[in-house]
Design a protein around this motif. Sequence first.
Motif, PDB file in Angstrom:
ATOM      1  N   ARG A 143       6.106 -43.002 -23.133  1.00  0.00           N
ATOM      2  CA  ARG A 143       4.958 -43.663 -23.563  1.00  0.00           C
ATOM      3  C   ARG A 143       4.709 -44.523 -22.585  1.00  0.00           C
ATOM      4  O   ARG A 143       3.364 -45.266 -22.527  1.00  0.00           O
ATOM      5  CB  ARG A 143       5.169 -44.065 -24.949  1.00  0.00           C
ATOM      6  N   TYR A 144       5.542 -45.278 -22.106  1.00  0.00           N
ATOM      7  CA  TYR A 144       5.331 -46.446 -21.069  1.00  0.00           C
ATOM      8  C   TYR A 144       5.445 -46.450 -19.694  1.00  0.00           C
ATOM      9  O   TYR A 144       5.320 -47.234 -18.897  1.00  0.00           O
ATOM     10  CB  TYR A 144       6.090 -47.769 -21.783  1.00  0.00           C
ATOM     11  N   GLY A 145       5.557 -45.206 -19.315  1.00  0.00           N
ATOM     12  CA  GLY A 145       5.832 -44.582 -17.898  1.00  0.00           C
ATOM     13  C   GLY A 145       7.055 -45.317 -17.232  1.00  0.00           C
ATOM     14  O   GLY A 145       6.954 -45.494 -16.019  1.00  0.00           O
ATOM     15  N   VAL A 146       8.202 -45.459 -18.072  1.00  0.00           N
ATOM     16  CA  VAL A 146       9.424 -45.932 -17.429  1.00  0.00           C
ATOM     17  C   VAL A 146      10.580 -45.056 -17.579  1.00  0.00           C
ATOM     18  O   VAL A 146      10.414 -44.132 -18.340  1.00  0.00           O
ATOM     19  CB  VAL A 146       9.797 -47.206 -17.778  1.00  0.00           C
ATOM     20  N   HIS A 147      11.622 -45.021 -16.888  1.00  0.00           N
ATOM     21  CA  HIS A 147      12.704 -44.371 -16.951  1.00  0.00           C
ATOM     22  C   HIS A 147      13.596 -44.828 -18.273  1.00  0.00           C
ATOM     23  O   HIS A 147      13.377 -46.038 -18.869  1.00  0.00           O
ATOM     24  CB  HIS A 147      13.833 -44.329 -16.055  1.00  0.00           C
ATOM     25  N   ARG A 148      14.179 -43.707 -18.833  1.00  0.00           N
ATOM     26  CA  ARG A 148      14.733 -44.089 -20.165  1.00  0.00           C
ATOM     27  C   ARG A 148      15.957 -45.014 -20.008  1.00  0.00           C
ATOM     28  O   ARG A 148      16.194 -45.910 -21.260  1.00  0.00           O
ATOM     29  CB  ARG A 148      15.292 -42.738 -20.941  1.00  0.00           C
ATOM     30  N   SER A 149      16.549 -45.294 -19.020  1.00  0.00           N
ATOM     31  CA  SER A 149      17.475 -46.338 -18.607  1.00  0.00           C
ATOM     32  C   SER A 149      16.892 -47.545 -18.890  1.00  0.00           C
ATOM     33  O   SER A 149      17.625 -48.536 -19.157  1.00  0.00           O
ATOM     34  CB  SER A 149      18.246 -46.078 -17.404  1.00  0.00           C
ATOM     35  N   ARG A 150      15.675 -47.875 -18.496  1.00  0.00           N
ATOM     36  CA  ARG A 150      15.032 -49.284 -18.702  1.00  0.00           C
ATOM     37  C   ARG A 150      14.701 -49.745 -19.974  1.00  0.00           C
ATOM     38  O   ARG A 150      15.134 -50.628 -20.229  1.00  0.00           O
ATOM     39  CB  ARG A 150      13.681 -49.157 -18.059  1.00  0.00           C
ATOM     40  N   ILE A 151      14.595 -48.468 -21.153  1.00  0.00           N
ATOM     41  CA  ILE A 151      14.494 -48.911 -22.413  1.00  0.00           C
ATOM     42  C   ILE A 151      15.943 -49.256 -22.633  1.00  0.00           C
ATOM     43  O   ILE A 151      16.130 -49.983 -23.479  1.00  0.00           O
ATOM     44  CB  ILE A 151      13.921 -47.395 -23.007  1.00  0.00           C
ATOM     45  N   GLY A 152      16.976 -48.426 -22.400  1.00  0.00           N
ATOM     46  CA  GLY A 152      18.290 -48.818 -22.740  1.00  0.00           C
ATOM     47  C   GLY A 152      18.765 -50.383 -22.312  1.00  0.00           C
ATOM     48  O   GLY A 152      19.323 -51.030 -23.008  1.00  0.00           O
ATOM     49  N   HIS A 153      17.961 -50.741 -20.865  1.00  0.00           N
ATOM     50  CA  HIS A 153      18.521 -51.841 -20.599  1.00  0.00           C
ATOM     51  C   HIS A 153      17.961 -52.914 -21.590  1.00  0.00           C
ATOM     52  O   HIS A 153      18.265 -54.005 -21.615  1.00  0.00           O
ATOM     53  CB  HIS A 153      17.818 -52.313 -19.095  1.00  0.00           C
ATOM     54  N   ILE A 154      16.577 -52.731 -21.926  1.00  0.00           N
ATOM     55  CA  ILE A 154      15.990 -53.686 -22.646  1.00  0.00           C
ATOM     56  C   ILE A 154      16.576 -53.750 -24.256  1.00  0.00           C
ATOM     57  O   ILE A 154      16.721 -54.833 -24.539  1.00  0.00           O
ATOM     58  CB  ILE A 154      14.396 -53.078 -23.014  1.00  0.00           C
ATOM     59  N   ALA A 155      17.360 -52.680 -24.561  1.00  0.00           N
ATOM     60  CA  ALA A 155      17.860 -52.528 -25.825  1.00  0.00           C
ATOM     61  C   ALA A 155      19.192 -53.342 -26.102  1.00  0.00           C
ATOM     62  O   ALA A 155      19.491 -54.281 -26.650  1.00  0.00           O
ATOM     63  CB  ALA A 155      18.235 -51.104 -26.438  1.00  0.00           C
ATOM     64  N   GLN A 156      19.561 -53.379 -24.748  1.00  0.00           N
ATOM     65  CA  GLN A 156      21.015 -54.094 -24.613  1.00  0.00           C
ATOM     66  C   GLN A 156      20.908 -55.544 -24.142  1.00  0.00           C
ATOM     67  O   GLN A 156      21.902 -56.136 -24.031  1.00  0.00           O
ATOM     68  CB  GLN A 156      21.913 -53.387 -23.350  1.00  0.00           C
TER      69      GLN A 156
END
Length: 170
Positions: A143-156
Amino acid sequence: MTAIWFDPVVEQLDEKARRRFWSKVSPPDANGCRFWTGSLSTGGYGQFWLGPRWPVGQFYPAHRMMLLIATEGAPAPDMLACHRCPARRRDCVWHVRWGTVRENRRDRLRDGTYGWKLTPEQVCEIVAHLCERKLSRKEIAARYGVHRSRIGHIAQGRAWGILFEDRPDA
């Protein structure tokens, strides 16, 4: 008086290197600001080659070199040369200061030079999606045009954690 940590780079700054450095800085403009006219890094920051000819030696950030020349060292080895304003090529003593990693992150967030595709508002939306648990990290990333690892980094809290440092529950 603050103690100064002697940066070993200062030893390489003989008179010839200092003259070469200042030859790559513009004369003051109407506001007294001076800009870097030498080479730029891929991130748009001024860079200064110090050391013997290629391939020995290395590029140093021009704003850090300017502060090292002005202060003959840094307050501590882990201190960064932080910009007081968002102009990356502005290398005036009064536009650059010594600061911590945390202070530099806050400056970058304030100036919009954080270097990622996401805005602070989008990161807050992503955190809301993560809390709702309705979308997977992969779906949020798409949805935001980034890699899922970036979402993981935000979550952590490893990426953009600076946004949430001052929360009472953080």
